[in-house]
Design a protein around this motif. Structure first.
Motif, short mmCIF file in Angstrom:
data_model
loop_
_atom_site.label_atom_id
_atom_site.label_comp_id
_atom_site.label_asym_id
_atom_site.label_seq_id
_atom_site.Cartn_x
_atom_site.Cartn_y
_atom_site.Cartn_z
N MET A 1 -25.90 -0.43 -10.97
CA MET A 1 -24.83 0.19 -9.84
C MET A 1 -23.58 0.84 -10.66
O MET A 1 -22.81 -0.80 -10.70
N GLU A 2 -23.25 1.03 -10.95
CA GLU A 2 -21.59 0.89 -10.85
C GLU A 2 -20.90 0.71 -9.36
O GLU A 2 -20.99 1.26 -8.55
N LEU A 3 -19.94 0.03 -10.35
CA LEU A 3 -18.73 -0.04 -9.46
C LEU A 3 -17.80 0.06 -9.31
O LEU A 3 -17.37 -0.41 -10.58
N PHE A 4 -16.60 0.35 -7.74
CA PHE A 4 -15.70 0.60 -8.36
C PHE A 4 -14.62 0.03 -7.39
O PHE A 4 -14.51 -0.30 -6.73
N THR A 5 -13.19 0.21 -7.71
CA THR A 5 -12.47 -0.90 -7.03
C THR A 5 -11.63 0.18 -6.89
O THR A 5 -10.87 0.98 -6.70
N VAL A 6 -11.62 -0.14 -4.91
CA VAL A 6 -10.60 1.21 -3.71
C VAL A 6 -9.62 0.61 -3.73
O VAL A 6 -10.08 -1.08 -2.56
N LYS A 7 -8.64 0.24 -3.59
CA LYS A 7 -7.82 -0.75 -2.43
C LYS A 7 -7.17 0.88 -1.19
O LYS A 7 -6.56 1.63 -1.40
N SER A 8 -6.70 -0.08 -0.37
CA SER A 8 -5.44 0.86 0.62
C SER A 8 -4.32 0.31 0.26
O SER A 8 -3.75 -0.10 0.05
N ILE A 9 -4.27 1.90 1.02
CA ILE A 9 -2.44 2.29 0.57
C ILE A 9 -1.97 2.23 2.17
O ILE A 9 -0.87 1.98 2.15
N GLY A 10 -2.39 1.53 3.03
CA GLY A 10 -2.12 1.43 4.24
C GLY A 10 -3.19 1.70 5.76
O GLY A 10 -3.94 1.68 5.18
N LYS A 11 -2.47 1.28 6.90
CA LYS A 11 -2.87 1.52 7.68
C LYS A 11 -3.00 2.77 8.99
O LYS A 11 -1.81 3.23 8.76
N VAL A 12 -4.08 3.19 9.42
CA VAL A 12 -3.16 3.50 10.40
C VAL A 12 -2.74 3.30 12.15
O VAL A 12 -3.86 2.52 11.95
N CYS A 13 -1.54 3.83 12.71
CA CYS A 13 -1.47 3.01 13.63
C CYS A 13 -1.64 3.96 14.75
O CYS A 13 -1.27 5.10 14.89
N VAL A 14 -2.07 3.84 16.21
CA VAL A 14 -2.11 4.14 16.94
C VAL A 14 -2.01 4.09 18.29
O VAL A 14 -2.82 2.53 18.47
N ASP A 15 -0.90 3.86 18.66
CA ASP A 15 -0.27 3.39 20.03
C ASP A 15 0.67 4.31 21.04
O ASP A 15 -0.14 5.74 21.14
N LYS A 16 1.31 3.60 21.90
CA LYS A 16 2.08 4.02 22.67
C LYS A 16 2.95 5.59 22.20
O LYS A 16 2.95 6.65 22.72
N LYS A 17 3.35 5.08 21.16
CA LYS A 17 4.38 5.95 20.13
C LYS A 17 3.21 7.59 20.08
O LYS A 17 3.78 7.92 18.94
N GLY A 18 1.91 7.23 19.83
CA GLY A 18 1.10 8.31 19.06
C GLY A 18 0.44 7.95 17.89
O GLY A 18 0.26 6.63 17.74
N THR A 19 -0.17 8.58 16.82
CA THR A 19 -0.82 8.27 15.87
C THR A 19 0.04 8.86 14.48
O THR A 19 0.89 9.76 14.40
N ARG A 20 0.02 7.68 13.74
CA ARG A 20 0.47 7.67 12.25
C ARG A 20 0.24 7.03 11.56
O ARG A 20 -0.60 6.15 11.08
N LEU A 21 0.25 7.73 9.93
CA LEU A 21 0.31 6.77 9.04
C LEU A 21 1.12 5.74 8.76
O LEU A 21 2.62 5.92 8.49
N LYS A 22 1.02 4.28 8.64
CA LYS A 22 1.78 3.41 7.90
C LYS A 22 1.46 2.80 6.25
O LYS A 22 0.42 1.81 6.12
N LEU A 23 2.63 3.47 5.26
CA LEU A 23 2.16 3.10 4.30
C LEU A 23 2.12 1.42 3.15
O LEU A 23 3.59 1.26 3.71
N ASP A 24 1.67 1.02 2.79
CA ASP A 24 2.39 -0.36 2.20
C ASP A 24 3.48 -0.18 2.01
O ASP A 24 3.25 1.06 0.56
N LYS A 25 4.21 -1.34 1.22
CA LYS A 25 5.42 -1.03 1.17
C LYS A 25 5.37 -0.36 -0.33
O LYS A 25 6.47 0.47 -1.17
N GLU A 26 4.58 -0.27 -1.67
CA GLU A 26 4.41 -0.34 -2.61
C GLU A 26 4.39 1.10 -3.24
O GLU A 26 4.32 1.44 -4.11
N TYR A 27 3.35 1.73 -2.07
CA TYR A 27 3.28 2.81 -2.05
C TYR A 27 4.14 4.01 -1.54
O TYR A 27 3.70 5.42 -1.93
N ILE A 28 5.12 3.23 -0.86
CA ILE A 28 6.75 4.23 -0.70
C ILE A 28 7.02 5.58 -1.56
O ILE A 28 6.82 6.64 -0.94
N PRO A 29 7.10 5.73 -3.13
CA PRO A 29 7.95 6.07 -3.18
C PRO A 29 6.27 7.55 -3.54
O PRO A 29 6.77 8.25 -4.73
N ALA A 30 5.07 7.38 -3.44
CA ALA A 30 4.71 8.21 -3.46
C ALA A 30 4.42 9.30 -2.06
O ALA A 30 4.12 10.06 -2.59
#
Length: 158
Positions: A1-30
């Motif tokens: 079995m081949e293994l891969f490394t997958v890293k999260s780039i941020g999180k989904v935020c769902v609250d009273k302000k709505g739905t949004r993606l919040k990226l980790d600081k290092e990925y903001i330039p993307a």
């Protein structure tokens, strides 16, 4: 079995302000020059189904009315799959590039869900004009825009 490394780039935020993606600081330039795209494809991790029972489920009872009784995992959008990767096409409502935030009209993910990647939706690569569908789902909406107004209770068994 081949293994891969997958890293999260941020999180989904769902609250009273709505739905949004919040990226980790290092990925903001993307986010540079994402403005102008109205839709994005979001790859995310079904983290609540990342366990051996869900990863080994290959056939399941159909949740759809008028479909075959059993469906293979690859014939569903089920979160229970060998690799709990999800794909959502979402409408961008705003971008705060300097803060790493992308506002969305809607996304079918829970608050805190890990984001794996974001890709701009481009019709030349992502749109299929005349896709073939099995008869049991051929009457479903033909696009994301009309899907939100569709009465999905006619489709699902729950």
């Amino acid at each position: 079995m081949e293994l891969f490394t997958v890293k999260s780039i941020g999180k989904v935020c769902v609250d009273k302000k709505g739905t949004r993606l919040k990226l980790d600081k290092e990925y903001i330039p993307a986010l540079t020059n994402l403005e102008g795209f109205s839709y994005i494809n979001i790859l995310w991790w079904f983290d609540q189904c990342d366990h051996s029972d869900s990863r080994s489920k290959l056939i399941e009872k159909s949740p759809y009315k008028d479909s075959p009784e059993m469906l293979g995992t690859f014939a569903t959008r089920s979160p229970e799959r060998p690799n709990p990767i999800a794909l959502t096409c979402a409408n961008i409502t705003y971008i705060e590039a300097e803060n790493g935030v992308v506002g969305l009209a809607y996304m079918d993910a829970e608050h805190g869900t890990p984001i794996l990647d974001i890709k701009p939706y481009t019709p030349s690569l992502d749109r299929v004009e005349n896709p073939s569908m099995p008869q049991w789902c051929a009457s479903w909406p033909k696009n994301v825009e009309t899907s939100g107004d569709y009465d999905w209770s006619k489709v699902f068994n729950f």
